[in-house]
Design an enzyme around this catalytic site. Structure first.
Site, short mmCIF file in Angstrom:
data_model
loop_
_atom_site.label_atom_id
_atom_site.label_comp_id
_atom_site.label_asym_id
_atom_site.label_seq_id
_atom_site.Cartn_x
_atom_site.Cartn_y
_atom_site.Cartn_z
N LYS A 1 0.85 -1.20 0.00
CA LYS A 1 0.00 0.00 0.00
C LYS A 1 0.88 1.24 0.00
O LYS A 1 2.02 1.20 0.48
CB LYS A 1 -0.96 0.02 1.18
CG LYS A 1 -0.33 0.14 2.58
CD LYS A 1 -0.16 1.57 3.06
CE LYS A 1 0.52 1.63 4.43
NZ LYS A 1 1.19 2.85 4.77
N ASP B 1 -3.01 -0.99 10.16
CA ASP B 1 -3.15 -0.94 8.69
C ASP B 1 -3.79 -2.21 8.12
O ASP B 1 -4.05 -2.27 6.92
CB ASP B 1 -1.77 -0.76 8.03
CG ASP B 1 -1.31 0.69 8.07
OD1 ASP B 1 -2.14 1.59 8.28
OD2 ASP B 1 -0.10 0.92 7.88
O1 C5P Z 1 -1.22 -0.70 15.20
P1 C5P Z 1 0.24 -0.90 14.92
O2 C5P Z 1 0.84 -2.02 15.71
O3 C5P Z 1 0.53 -1.01 13.47
O4 C5P Z 1 0.97 0.43 15.40
C1 C5P Z 1 2.36 0.50 15.62
C2 C5P Z 1 2.67 1.74 16.47
O5 C5P Z 1 2.39 2.93 15.71
C3 C5P Z 1 1.82 1.90 17.71
O6 C5P Z 1 2.38 1.24 18.81
C4 C5P Z 1 1.80 3.39 17.92
O7 C5P Z 1 3.01 3.82 18.53
C5 C5P Z 1 1.81 3.94 16.52
N1 C5P Z 1 0.48 4.28 15.98
C6 C5P Z 1 -0.19 5.38 16.48
N2 C5P Z 1 -1.42 5.71 15.96
C7 C5P Z 1 -1.97 4.97 14.96
C8 C5P Z 1 -1.28 3.85 14.44
C9 C5P Z 1 -0.05 3.54 14.98
O8 C5P Z 1 0.29 6.06 17.40
N3 C5P Z 1 -3.14 5.34 14.47
#
Ligand code: C5P
Length: 286
Positions: free
Chosen positions: A11, A138
């Site tokens: 993506k 994502d």
């Molecule tokens: O959800 P995911 O594990 O992909 O997110 C990785 C990190 O990215 C989270 O721990 C957070 O620090 C940050 N994040 C965030 N806000 C989001 C998506 C991700 O702060 N909407």
């Protein structure tokens, strides 16, 4: 034993805006997402009678539940109550890792789609996307793919009119950036520039590729350390000099991509960038 081979598409972020920090520690985002043909290939096998197994062709990737593909299989099992009878997942990586292209999330989404079909679970795409929420922010978008607006943590999805088909040159510089660190950096500054998301939505509705490309922007670019920021900008200028209608950093970077309506111009940008950057790809939107 049932076995299926599926593609997991990369993506790109046509736009990425951070609206603010939430009480749960995540951030509210507003992003226009687009999938491209560059893909990993996954083979998913159920009924192996063994513990969950993940194998990849990159030795540094985890082969346990830390791999998002494995985590997706476990989430599918827990949420649908289906007994998978043991799963083996083999991943052939083509999407660069830690690149802002959602490679791991897309692998997870591909596992959800494969298991849904193989077990005849009959989950609608939105229900499958919901299962993906627990795996990563994502993943829900990667389940749907195409052109979509992602809001909230990234899980609130609105399908959009498809971006007119175009050629895409993707270039990942060699440095990598920590996602939590970049979010912290965004929290600490007043952003100078924000993407014109509404303008992009209007251009998409009009089928205006140039209008979308001109408005692409990612707020994370503003908070990159100076050397990395310079490198991203340099890649963008090469893309634009070769005729990209617009170029942008994807996700938390460092990948930069350019959109082209002319295949020859895209090819010449790819040829120049790949002399310096090993991870340079010529692909198209899907
Ligand atoms: O959800 P995911 O594990 O992909 O997110 C990785 C990190 O990215 C989270 O721990 C957070 O620090 C940050 N994040 C965030 N806000 C989001 C998506 C991700 O702060 N909407």
């Amino acid at each position: 034993m049932p076995k299926e081979t599926v593609l997991a598409r990369a993506k790109l972020n046509l736009t990425l805006d951070v609206l603010g920090k939430r009480p749960d520690g995540y951030h509210d985002l507003k992003m226009v997402m687009q999938s491209v043909a560059l893909s990993d290939t996954l083979t998913v096998e159920t009924g192996t009678g063994e513990d969950l197994k993940v194998r990849t062709d990159l030795s540094f990737l985890p082969n346990n539940e830390k791999n998002l593909a494995a985590s997706a299989a476990l989430a599918f099992q827990a949420q649908t109550g289906r007994d998978l009878g043991g799963v083996a997942i083999a991943i052939e990586k083509h999407i660069p890792v830690c690149a802002g292209m959602g490679g791991g999330s897309s692998d997870a989404a591909a596992v959800l789609r494969a298991l849904n079909g193989m077990l005849g679970a009959g989950c609608e795409p939105l229900a499958l996307a919901k299962i993906g929420e627990a795996v990563g922010s994502d993943v829900p978008y990667c389940v749907l793919g195409g052109t979509a607006l992602a809001e909230g943590r990234g899980e609130v999805l609105t399908p959009l009119p498809a971006l007119p088909r175009c050629h895409v040159v993707i270039c990942k510089p060699a440095f990598s950036i920590s996602t939590p660190e970049l979010f912290r950096a965004v929290d600490g500054v007043r952003l100078k520039c924000r993407p014109d998301t509404d303008g992009v939505l209007t251009a998409l509705a009009a089928g205006d590729l140039g209008g979308v490309a001109r408005r692409m922007y990612n707020v994370f670019e503003d908070v990159l350390p100076p050397r990395q920021q310079a490198e991203v900008r340099n890649i963008r200028s090469v893309l634009v000099q070769h005729g990209a209608l617009g170029a942008n950093m994807s996700g938390t970077g460092p990948t930069v991509f350019g959109l082209f309506d002319d295949p020859d111009r895209a090819r010449s940008a790819w040829e120049e960038l790949k002399q310096t950057y090993r991870d340079t790809f010529l692909t198209e939107t899907v």
